[in-house]
Design a protein around this motif. Structure first.
Motif, PDB file in Angstrom:
ATOM      1  N   GLY A   1       0.818  -1.214   0.000  1.00 39.74           N
ATOM      2  CA  GLY A   1       0.000   0.000   0.000  1.00 39.74           C
ATOM      3  C   GLY A   1       0.847   1.257   0.000  1.00 39.74           C
ATOM      4  O   GLY A   1       0.585   2.207  -0.733  1.00 39.74           O
ATOM      5  N   TYR A   2       1.898   1.248   0.815  1.00 37.57           N
ATOM      6  CA  TYR A   2       2.802   2.396   0.859  1.00 37.57           C
ATOM      7  C   TYR A   2       3.444   2.631  -0.504  1.00 37.57           C
ATOM      8  O   TYR A   2       3.602   3.778  -0.939  1.00 37.57           O
ATOM      9  CB  TYR A   2       3.889   2.200   1.924  1.00 37.57           C
ATOM     10  N   THR A   3       3.817   1.553  -1.170  1.00 35.19           N
ATOM     11  CA  THR A   3       4.455   1.674  -2.482  1.00 35.19           C
ATOM     12  C   THR A   3       3.496   2.316  -3.484  1.00 35.19           C
ATOM     13  O   THR A   3       3.892   3.191  -4.257  1.00 35.19           O
ATOM     14  CB  THR A   3       4.931   0.293  -2.965  1.00 35.19           C
ATOM     15  N   TYR A   4       2.240   1.891  -3.463  1.00 34.10           N
ATOM     16  CA  TYR A   4       1.252   2.519  -4.342  1.00 34.10           C
ATOM     17  C   TYR A   4       1.026   3.978  -3.932  1.00 34.10           C
ATOM     18  O   TYR A   4       0.906   4.867  -4.781  1.00 34.10           O
ATOM     19  CB  TYR A   4      -0.076   1.763  -4.313  1.00 34.10           C
ATOM     20  N   PHE A   5       0.957   4.231  -2.629  1.00 31.62           N
ATOM     21  CA  PHE A   5       0.741   5.586  -2.128  1.00 31.62           C
ATOM     22  C   PHE A   5       1.858   6.520  -2.605  1.00 31.62           C
ATOM     23  O   PHE A   5       1.598   7.647  -3.027  1.00 31.62           O
ATOM     24  CB  PHE A   5       0.685   5.584  -0.593  1.00 31.62           C
ATOM     25  N   ALA A   6       3.098   6.038  -2.542  1.00 30.66           N
ATOM     26  CA  ALA A   6       4.246   6.852  -2.953  1.00 30.66           C
ATOM     27  C   ALA A   6       4.175   7.228  -4.428  1.00 30.66           C
ATOM     28  O   ALA A   6       4.768   8.227  -4.841  1.00 30.66           O
ATOM     29  CB  ALA A   6       5.542   6.103  -2.664  1.00 30.66           C
ATOM     30  N   GLN A   7       3.427   6.456  -5.210  1.00 26.99           N
ATOM     31  CA  GLN A   7       3.249   6.738  -6.637  1.00 26.99           C
ATOM     32  C   GLN A   7       1.945   7.489  -6.901  1.00 26.99           C
ATOM     33  O   GLN A   7       1.532   7.631  -8.049  1.00 26.99           O
ATOM     34  CB  GLN A   7       3.238   5.433  -7.431  1.00 26.99           C
ATOM     35  N   GLU A   8       1.295   7.901  -5.816  1.00 33.65           N
ATOM     36  CA  GLU A   8       0.020   8.621  -5.875  1.00 33.65           C
ATOM     37  C   GLU A   8      -1.106   7.793  -6.482  1.00 33.65           C
ATOM     38  O   GLU A   8      -2.050   8.328  -7.060  1.00 33.65           O
ATOM     39  CB  GLU A   8       0.186   9.964  -6.599  1.00 33.65           C
ATOM     40  N   GLN A   9      -1.030   6.480  -6.331  1.00 34.44           N
ATOM     41  CA  GLN A   9      -2.098   5.578  -6.757  1.00 34.44           C
ATOM     42  C   GLN A   9      -2.928   5.243  -5.508  1.00 34.44           C
ATOM     43  O   GLN A   9      -2.858   4.155  -4.957  1.00 34.44           O
ATOM     44  CB  GLN A   9      -1.502   4.324  -7.385  1.00 34.44           C
TER      45      GLN A   9
ATOM     46  N   LEU B   1      -5.411   2.132  -5.204  1.00 37.82           N
ATOM     47  CA  LEU B   1      -4.707   0.857  -5.000  1.00 37.82           C
ATOM     48  C   LEU B   1      -4.118   0.784  -3.592  1.00 37.82           C
ATOM     49  O   LEU B   1      -4.138  -0.271  -2.961  1.00 37.82           O
ATOM     50  CB  LEU B   1      -3.612   0.676  -6.052  1.00 37.82           C
ATOM     51  N   ALA B   2      -3.610   1.903  -3.106  1.00 37.80           N
ATOM     52  CA  ALA B   2      -3.065   1.944  -1.748  1.00 37.80           C
ATOM     53  C   ALA B   2      -4.163   1.638  -0.736  1.00 37.80           C
ATOM     54  O   ALA B   2      -3.957   0.829   0.187  1.00 37.80           O
ATOM     55  CB  ALA B   2      -2.451   3.310  -1.465  1.00 37.80           C
ATOM     56  N   ILE B   3      -5.324   2.251  -0.915  1.00 40.67           N
ATOM     57  CA  ILE B   3      -6.450   2.027   0.001  1.00 40.67           C
ATOM     58  C   ILE B   3      -6.827   0.545   0.022  1.00 40.67           C
ATOM     59  O   ILE B   3      -7.035  -0.040   1.091  1.00 40.67           O
ATOM     60  CB  ILE B   3      -7.660   2.912  -0.396  1.00 40.67           C
ATOM     61  N   ARG B   4      -6.869  -0.071  -1.146  1.00 43.81           N
ATOM     62  CA  ARG B   4      -7.211  -1.495  -1.230  1.00 43.81           C
ATOM     63  C   ARG B   4      -6.211  -2.343  -0.427  1.00 43.81           C
ATOM     64  O   ARG B   4      -6.602  -3.255   0.301  1.00 43.81           O
ATOM     65  CB  ARG B   4      -7.237  -1.938  -2.692  1.00 43.81           C
ATOM     66  N   GLN B   5      -4.922  -2.034  -0.547  1.00 41.96           N
ATOM     67  CA  GLN B   5      -3.900  -2.811   0.160  1.00 41.96           C
ATOM     68  C   GLN B   5      -3.968  -2.580   1.673  1.00 41.96           C
ATOM     69  O   GLN B   5      -3.817  -3.523   2.460  1.00 41.96           O
ATOM     70  CB  GLN B   5      -2.500  -2.469  -0.367  1.00 41.96           C
ATOM     71  N   TYR B   6      -4.182  -1.339   2.087  1.00 45.96           N
ATOM     72  CA  TYR B   6      -4.304  -1.054   3.522  1.00 45.96           C
ATOM     73  C   TYR B   6      -5.509  -1.777   4.119  1.00 45.96           C
ATOM     74  O   TYR B   6      -5.443  -2.295   5.244  1.00 45.96           O
ATOM     75  CB  TYR B   6      -4.417   0.447   3.782  1.00 45.96           C
ATOM     76  N   LYS B   7      -6.600  -1.840   3.364  1.00 48.23           N
ATOM     77  CA  LYS B   7      -7.781  -2.576   3.844  1.00 48.23           C
ATOM     78  C   LYS B   7      -7.475  -4.062   3.976  1.00 48.23           C
ATOM     79  O   LYS B   7      -7.935  -4.721   4.918  1.00 48.23           O
ATOM     80  CB  LYS B   7      -8.973  -2.349   2.907  1.00 48.23           C
ATOM     81  N   GLU B   8      -6.707  -4.609   3.038  1.00 52.00           N
ATOM     82  CA  GLU B   8      -6.294  -6.019   3.130  1.00 52.00           C
ATOM     83  C   GLU B   8      -5.433  -6.241   4.371  1.00 52.00           C
ATOM     84  O   GLU B   8      -5.568  -7.254   5.052  1.00 52.00           O
ATOM     85  CB  GLU B   8      -5.538  -6.457   1.875  1.00 52.00           C
ATOM     86  N   ALA B   9      -4.553  -5.301   4.653  1.00 57.61           N
ATOM     87  CA  ALA B   9      -3.717  -5.404   5.856  1.00 57.61           C
ATOM     88  C   ALA B   9      -4.588  -5.440   7.100  1.00 57.61           C
ATOM     89  O   ALA B   9      -4.344  -6.234   8.019  1.00 57.61           O
ATOM     90  CB  ALA B   9      -2.737  -4.230   5.927  1.00 57.61           C
ATOM     91  N   LEU B  10      -5.627  -4.611   7.114  1.00 56.79           N
ATOM     92  CA  LEU B  10      -6.520  -4.572   8.283  1.00 56.79           C
ATOM     93  C   LEU B  10      -7.421  -5.810   8.366  1.00 56.79           C
ATOM     94  O   LEU B  10      -7.822  -6.193   9.453  1.00 56.79           O
ATOM     95  CB  LEU B  10      -7.351  -3.286   8.266  1.00 56.79           C
TER      96      LEU B  10
END
Length: 174
Positions: free
Chosen positions: A98-106, A109-118
Motif C-alpha cells: 500500500g505504501y508503495t502505491y501511495f508513494a506513486q500517488e495511486q 490501489l493503496a487504500i485497497r492494500q491497507y484494507k487487506e492489511a486490516l
C-alpha cells in the motif's frame, strides 16, 4: 580575551565537523549494508525460489530506493510465498505494498492494500494511519477522521492520529 573567543569558536567548529563526519560514515555504512543485502538477495532469488521474508526484504529495499515497479512485483511474490507457506501474518506485506502505491500517488490501489492489511490484522494501527492518510489525499475527510479515531481507540498515544484527527475534526465540522 580574544584568544579565548577564538578557542571557543574553534571548539564549536570541531564539534560540528565531528558530528558531520559521524553522520556521513553512518549513512555510508547503511548504504553498503543495503547494497550488500540487495546483491545477495537478487543473486539468490534469480536462481531459486525465495521465502516470504526474502521477497519482503528485497521489495523493501527497492521501495526505499524508489524503484517501485520492482518493489510491487516482489511484494506480490512475498504474498504468494506467504500463502504457499501458510503464513498468516501478511498485514505488513499488504501495508508495505500500500505504501508503495501511495508513494506513486495511486491512492485507490493503496487504500485497497491497507484494507487487506486490516483484514489480516484488524488492530494494525500503522495500516489505520496509512489508510486514513490515503483517504485524506482523496479528500475523503470523514473516512479519514473515522480511521484516525479508530487508531486512537487502540493506541491513545498515537501522535500522528491525534494531530491529524484534531485537524480533520475542524475540517469536517466546518
Amino acid at each position: 580575551m580574544d584568544n579565548n573567543l577564538a578557542v571557543f569558536y574553534l571548539s564549536i567548529f570541531v564539534l560540528l565537523l565531528g558530528f558531520a563526519v559521524v553522520n556521513i560514515f553512518r549513512e555510508v555504512f547503511k548504504s553498503r549494508r543495503m547494497e550488500s543485502s540487495m546483491s545477495r538477495l537478487r543473486k539468490k532469488l534469480s536462481t531459486q525460489k525465495g521465502t516470504t521474508q526474502e521477497y519482503y526484504e528485497l521489495a523493501s529495499i527497492y521501495s526505499e530506493k524508489k524503484v517501485f515497479s520492482q518493489a510491487i512485483a516482489l511484494f506480490q511474490k512475498a504474498l504468494k510465498a506467504a500463502e504457499e507457506e501458510g503464513e498468516e501474518n501478511t498485514a505488513p506485506i499488504y501495508n508495505a505494498l500500500g505504501y508503495t502505491y501511495f508513494a506513486q500517488e495511486q491512492y485507490d490501489l493503496a487504500i485497497r492494500q491497507y484494507k487487506e492489511a486490516l483484514k489480516s490484522k484488524p488492530e494494525y494501527v500503522t495500516a489505520m494511519n496509512n489508510l486514513a492518510h490515503a483517504y485524506e489525499k482523496k479528500n475523503l475527510n470523514a473516512q479519514a477522521l473515522e480511521m484516525y479515531e479508530q487508531a486512537l481507540k487502540i493506541d491513545a498515544n498515537n501522535a500522528t492520529a491525534k494531530r491529524r484527527a484534531q485537524s480533520l475534526r475542524r475540517l469536517v465540522s466546518a
